[in-house]
Write a protein that holds these residues in place. Structure first.
Motif, PDB file in Angstrom:
ATOM      1  N   TYR A  58       0.840  -1.206   0.000  1.00  0.00           N
ATOM      2  CA  TYR A  58       0.000   0.000   0.000  1.00  0.00           C
ATOM      3  C   TYR A  58       0.876   1.258   0.000  1.00  0.00           C
ATOM      4  CZ  TYR A  58      -3.224   3.550   1.631  1.00  0.00           C
ATOM      5  OH  TYR A  58      -3.947   4.701   1.750  1.00  0.00           O
ATOM      6  N   VAL A  62       1.021   3.954  -3.118  1.00  0.00           N
ATOM      7  CA  VAL A  62       0.458   5.293  -2.925  1.00  0.00           C
ATOM      8  C   VAL A  62       1.551   6.361  -2.916  1.00  0.00           C
ATOM      9  CG1 VAL A  62      -0.871   6.756  -1.366  1.00  0.00           C
ATOM     10  CG2 VAL A  62      -1.599   4.412  -1.783  1.00  0.00           C
ATOM     11  N   ARG A  63       2.707   6.039  -2.289  1.00  0.00           N
ATOM     12  CA  ARG A  63       3.776   7.045  -2.287  1.00  0.00           C
ATOM     13  C   ARG A  63       4.452   7.137  -3.646  1.00  0.00           C
ATOM     14  NH1 ARG A  63       7.878   7.335   2.517  1.00  0.00           N
ATOM     15  NH2 ARG A  63       8.653   5.459   1.504  1.00  0.00           N
ATOM     16  N   HIS A  70      -4.380  10.080  -8.052  1.00  0.00           N
ATOM     17  CA  HIS A  70      -5.336   9.501  -7.092  1.00  0.00           C
ATOM     18  C   HIS A  70      -6.667  10.245  -7.142  1.00  0.00           C
ATOM     19  CE1 HIS A  70      -1.488   8.571  -4.569  1.00  0.00           C
ATOM     20  NE2 HIS A  70      -1.584   7.816  -5.639  1.00  0.00           N
ATOM     21  N   ALA A  94      -9.217  10.461  -1.601  1.00  0.00           N
ATOM     22  CA  ALA A  94      -7.896  10.406  -2.239  1.00  0.00           C
ATOM     23  C   ALA A  94      -6.825  11.027  -1.340  1.00  0.00           C
ATOM     24  CB  ALA A  94      -7.944  11.128  -3.584  1.00  0.00           C
ATOM     25  N   ALA A  97      -6.088   8.822   1.718  1.00  0.00           N
ATOM     26  CA  ALA A  97      -5.297   7.647   1.336  1.00  0.00           C
ATOM     27  C   ALA A  97      -3.836   8.037   1.175  1.00  0.00           C
ATOM     28  CB  ALA A  97      -5.838   7.072   0.033  1.00  0.00           C
ATOM     29  N   SER A  98      -3.605   9.203   0.597  1.00  0.00           N
ATOM     30  CA  SER A  98      -2.239   9.671   0.409  1.00  0.00           C
ATOM     31  C   SER A  98      -1.579   9.987   1.749  1.00  0.00           C
ATOM     32  CB  SER A  98      -2.261  10.912  -0.484  1.00  0.00           C
ATOM     33  OG  SER A  98      -1.019  11.552  -0.475  1.00  0.00           O
ATOM     34  N   ALA A 101      -0.440   6.900   3.699  1.00  0.00           N
ATOM     35  CA  ALA A 101       0.793   6.247   3.265  1.00  0.00           C
ATOM     36  C   ALA A 101       2.023   6.995   3.789  1.00  0.00           C
ATOM     37  CB  ALA A 101       0.828   6.172   1.743  1.00  0.00           C
TER      38      ALA A 101
END
Lengths: 241, 251
Positions: A58, A62-63, A70, A94, A97-98, A101
């Protein structure tokens, strides 16, 4: 070149109103992202591969991909699976989620920076796992985490401007709409930049405050702590044992 | 008070402990000597289950550490039960491992408050008496980073003593100290021994072992090669390995 900041002054209330949405975007996604990050970090450090591997994957995905992607992805992909999202909730998902991470790696670094020997010493006096985490790990991890965490929060705050591309009417999009109808790009962008600067300066100030309260060594003990420990009453002369 | 039966600890192919049996009576001081890697630390760490033995039994105060056999079949104890057992076993580490976010006094009383649930004020009174006893009356409010190695180790000693343990384990308590600071720690340990504490001490301080220990055990390659009174072990060593070891450390 003729500059007219009167235009910017006239539209300032609208810009300020839009910055409330910027603040909402940032604060909501930062809080949700941090909560999620805590669990991702714990999973990432787990001895169990079925927790560790998905967490690592993950963070890697994401990174390793842009936030702009995203945003588009959540906004345009959600309808494909039957969910229609408004721009604002799509942006929150979005951005959370960022943040999750990035913050997961920051939190992991903080938790791992506490020396294993200190944990052993805590186990040796009879603390349970929960007590060790609460009394020994977290107080130290927090201070280690503050600078990188707040640095990341400042980036995250500015990145909320990307939500303009999926039509969230936050500060950046509002500024664009104003200067495309008034043709006063320099003035409007200058004022918009100043508003961002005020927001990030507040975060810098918060960082300085948090660093101050977590480095009490250099400032001595506070009054409440002194009283609780009865440090200002004389030492009893008979040994306790 | 401490009973160790046929204790084995393997790290992969390495046999850190290869069948160690040992018993320490109440009030007895036993010193473990031997070269680095001979298993001294591992033995101590198995006694309070910081390291889980591969096989063998450890009992402290008659109670098995890490396992219980209440209904016939041995079972691993829960984390909570293990913590309760550990609260009765004091441990002092080579590298102190004080908690850097607490002052000396808070380090000493943390176990009393968090583990035993004592009120902070009461614990603080006890902690201050203990710090005074180890000669640190003027350092109660100091953070560990502002203390010398010898002072840190005395705080760590007070921290272990505060819990009023039934036995105390010392894992090379002076090995990371500057030579001039070793004495202050050994003097406190001598006083703890004189108060009747049951002690198991891994050490390179032969002078201390000779003076304070009731018995000395020489470990080599995970086994106790020789055990006896200090006079026997230091004065009449039977094994060539022990003689060579003593020649090296006493030279």
């Amino acid at each position: 070149m003729h500059l007219d900041f009167g235009v910017a002054w006239k539209f300032l209330p609208i810009l300020l109103h839009a910055s409330l949405l910027t603040i909402a975007l940032f604060v909501l996604s930062q809080v949700l992202g941090t909560l999620a990050a805590f669990f991702v970090a714990l999973a990432r450090m787990s001895p169990r591969a079925w927790l560790r591997r998905p967490a690592a994957a993950y963070i890697w995905v994401v990174r390793g991909t842009p936030l702009l992607l995203h945003l588009f992805f959540v906004y345009y992909a959600a309808p494909a699976i039957g969910i229609t999202l408004d721009a604002f909730p799509a942006a929150i998902i979005a951005m959370s989620a960022s943040a999750a991470a990035y913050n997961a790696e920051i939190i992991r670094a903080g938790l791992q920076a506490v020396h294993r020997g200190q944990l052993e010493a805590a186990h040796a006096v009879g603390m349970t796992y929960g007590q060790v985490v609460r009394r020994i790990v977290l107080p130290q991890a927090v201070r280690i985490v503050v600078p990188p965490y707040m640095g990341n929060a400042i980036s995250h705050c500015k990145n909320s401007s990307l939500a303009s591309v999926i039509t969230v009417p936050e500060l950046m999009l509002t500024a664009q709409m104003i200067y495309s109808s008034t043709y006063r790009a320099i003035e409007i962008l200058t004022v918009t930049g100043l508003i961002y600067l005020v927001l990030t300066s507040c975060l810098s100030a918060l960082q300085m405050y948090l660093e101050h309260v977590t480095t009490y060594e250099r400032r001595g003990l506070g009054g409440a702590r002194r009283r609780r420990l009865r440090l200002d009453t004389p030492v009893p002369m008979t040994p306790a044992s | 008070m401490i009973e160790v039966e046929d204790l084995r600890k393997h790290f992969g192919a390495v046999r850190a402990l290869d069948g160690v049996s040992l018993s320490v009576a109440a009030g007895e001081v036993v010193c473990l000597i031997g070269p680095s890697g001979s298993g001294k630390s591992t033995l101590l760490r198995c006694v309070n289950f910081l390291e889980e033995p591969t096989s063998g039994v450890v009992r402290v105060g008659g109670q098995r550490v890490g396992w219980h056999d209440r209904d016939g079949t041995p079972r691993r104890v829960s984390g909570r039960e293990l913590a309760r057992t550990r609260a009765e076993i004091g441990m002092v580490f080579q590298h102190f491992y004080l908690w850097p976010h607490m002052i000396a006094l808070e380090n000493v009383i943390e176990g009393l408050v968090t583990v035993k649930g004592m009120a902070v004020g009461e614990a603080a009174a006890k902690g201050r008496a203990l710090l005074t006893k180890v000669g640190l009356a003027d350092k109660m409010e100091a953070y560990p980073e502002h203390l010398s190695g010898g002072q840190r180790q005395r705080v760590a000693l007070a921290r272990a003593l505060a819990m009023e343990p039934r036995v105390m384990l010392f894992d090379e308590p002076t090995s990371s100290l500057d030579p001039e600071l070793v004495g202050e720690v050994l003097r406190v340990m001598e006083r703890v021994a004189a108060d009747g504490m049951t002690m198991l001490v891994a050490t390179h301080e032969m002078g201390f072992a000779r003076k304070v220990a009731h018995r000395v055990a020489f470990l080599d390659q995970g086994r106790i090669l020789e055990m006896g009174t200090p006079d026997d072990v230091f004065g009449r060593p039977r094994h060539e390995r022990l003689r060579r070891f003593l020649d090296q450390v006493l030279a």
